[in-house]
Scaffold this active site. Sequence first.
Site, PDB file in Angstrom:
ATOM      1  N   TYR A 138       1.073  -1.212   0.028  1.00  0.00           N
ATOM      2  CA  TYR A 138       0.105   0.042  -0.084  1.00  0.00           C
ATOM      3  C   TYR A 138       0.881   1.086   0.103  1.00  0.00           C
ATOM      4  O   TYR A 138       1.920   1.026   0.479  1.00  0.00           O
ATOM      5  CB  TYR A 138      -0.832  -0.012   1.328  1.00  0.00           C
ATOM      6  CG  TYR A 138      -2.026  -0.864   1.237  1.00  0.00           C
ATOM      7  CD1 TYR A 138      -3.063  -0.943   0.465  1.00  0.00           C
ATOM      8  CD2 TYR A 138      -2.082  -2.239   2.161  1.00  0.00           C
ATOM      9  CE1 TYR A 138      -4.106  -1.801   0.338  1.00  0.00           C
ATOM     10  CE2 TYR A 138      -2.855  -2.999   2.065  1.00  0.00           C
ATOM     11  CZ  TYR A 138      -4.108  -2.778   1.268  1.00  0.00           C
ATOM     12  OH  TYR A 138      -4.997  -3.877   1.319  1.00  0.00           O
ATOM     13  N   ASP A 166      -6.598   0.951  -4.537  1.00  0.00           N
ATOM     14  CA  ASP A 166      -7.937   1.295  -4.290  1.00  0.00           C
ATOM     15  C   ASP A 166      -8.237   1.416  -2.840  1.00  0.00           C
ATOM     16  O   ASP A 166      -9.533   1.672  -2.496  1.00  0.00           O
ATOM     17  CB  ASP A 166      -8.934   0.280  -4.901  1.00  0.00           C
ATOM     18  CG  ASP A 166      -8.704  -1.201  -4.089  1.00  0.00           C
ATOM     19  OD1 ASP A 166      -7.942  -1.335  -3.708  1.00  0.00           O
ATOM     20  OD2 ASP A 166      -9.379  -2.050  -4.605  1.00  0.00           O
ATOM     21  N   HIS A 265     -11.752  -5.024  -4.727  1.00  0.00           N
ATOM     22  CA  HIS A 265     -11.178  -5.503  -3.543  1.00  0.00           C
ATOM     23  C   HIS A 265     -12.099  -6.535  -2.585  1.00  0.00           C
ATOM     24  O   HIS A 265     -12.359  -6.307  -1.450  1.00  0.00           O
ATOM     25  CB  HIS A 265     -11.189  -4.222  -2.584  1.00  0.00           C
ATOM     26  CG  HIS A 265      -9.914  -4.444  -1.740  1.00  0.00           C
ATOM     27  ND1 HIS A 265      -8.701  -3.580  -1.958  1.00  0.00           N
ATOM     28  CD2 HIS A 265      -9.552  -4.800  -0.389  1.00  0.00           C
ATOM     29  CE1 HIS A 265      -7.842  -3.847  -0.689  1.00  0.00           C
ATOM     30  NE2 HIS A 265      -8.460  -4.677   0.056  1.00  0.00           N
ATOM     31  N   ASP A 296      -9.937 -10.848  -9.554  1.00  0.00           N
ATOM     32  CA  ASP A 296     -10.172 -11.347  -8.383  1.00  0.00           C
ATOM     33  C   ASP A 296     -11.702 -10.800  -7.825  1.00  0.00           C
ATOM     34  O   ASP A 296     -12.438 -10.188  -8.606  1.00  0.00           O
ATOM     35  CB  ASP A 296      -9.282 -10.995  -7.155  1.00  0.00           C
ATOM     36  CG  ASP A 296      -9.079  -9.685  -6.559  1.00  0.00           C
ATOM     37  OD1 ASP A 296     -10.072  -8.812  -7.148  1.00  0.00           O
ATOM     38  OD2 ASP A 296      -8.329  -9.286  -5.754  1.00  0.00           O
TER      39      ASP A 296
END
Length: 379
Positions: A138, A166, A265, A296
């Site tokens: 991150y 995100d 996410h 994903d």
Amino acid sequence: MTDVVEAGQPRPPHSVADFADAARAVIPPGAWDFVSGGSGAELSMAANRRAFDNLYVAPRMLRDVSHVSTATRLVGTETSLPVAIAPMAYHGLVHPHSEAATARAAKTAGVPFTAAMLSGTPVERIAESGADLWFQLYWLRDRGATAELVSRAEAAGCQALMLTVDVPRLGRRLKDHRNGFALPPDVYAAHFRGEAATGAQRGSGAGSAVATHTTEMFDPSLAWGDIEWLRARTRLPLVVKGILTREDAVRAVRSGVDALVVSNHGGRQLDGAVPALTVLPEIRDAVGDTVELLVDGGIRSGTDVLKALARGADGVLLGRPVLYGLAVGGESGVEAVLSLLREELETDLALSGCRTVGEAAHLKTYESNASSSTGTASW
């Protein structure tokens, strides 16, 4: 599978849903909500599953599928499946052997393991598993700390960097807020020191300590120039995770990334964000073959993997099912989940007339609520 049976399942699990049921029985309620929950009303999390459930594949016949291979290559890594383990924080919430056990299972299965920045085990120890490692970042307020993590990942032998873009701030995960969720004393952010490591343990009972911790650490000013800085900072393949529009995908390609993860996410950020599977074809159309595309969110079977391949993905990231396997049987539980996925995908490739992972890209797909189709019939 012995450990799986001894954990309370009377018979070996035959689906990811079986693993999820068994995991819920052994994971503490607050940790279960953290692992399995989404943001807001969990609309996007539910939509992720509906996107797969509403997509149908048109199989090809008379293709001689006496020999089928699930092997492929993802972001420069040879893998036995078009699957990598997604970056997920704090595996120690579901099993004491934590990320080390998951990585050993990935090694056995021959799939890449993505070490999360918010891992409860440092990347150097995870590397002892011998697994093919990617490292997830991150963007931190302390750019020096970000640079240090890049150097540690490189030194540990990681084969790619994955920047998750995100999360300028954490989505409102209402279950965590209602639970006043905080990490237990034996689980912490092992890549940091001091309060940066233990901040998510400081629960007050009001709101999510994890959300407070990430707000303190993550830099919401992340912008395209920072992607270019990171690209210049490392020679490792660079993956950007969290793209959902063709415009952002094209801009990412211009910034020099090697792969994209089309992702909302897992429904844990913007509630109402479009499912990744829905936008995957238009993103593939926008970037062509210039970068690899992973996807994903909601993947629960080998059939889901096949559908993702048919929609334009090169591979998928597998998230929650891995933690379900870890909770139920530790290392052997994760091995069992990955083995199940391999068996399902191999069967589904054969049933759809595909001898290789690459051939699945030629399958036509149909959405149950639309007349449109994707895919080509070029065989």
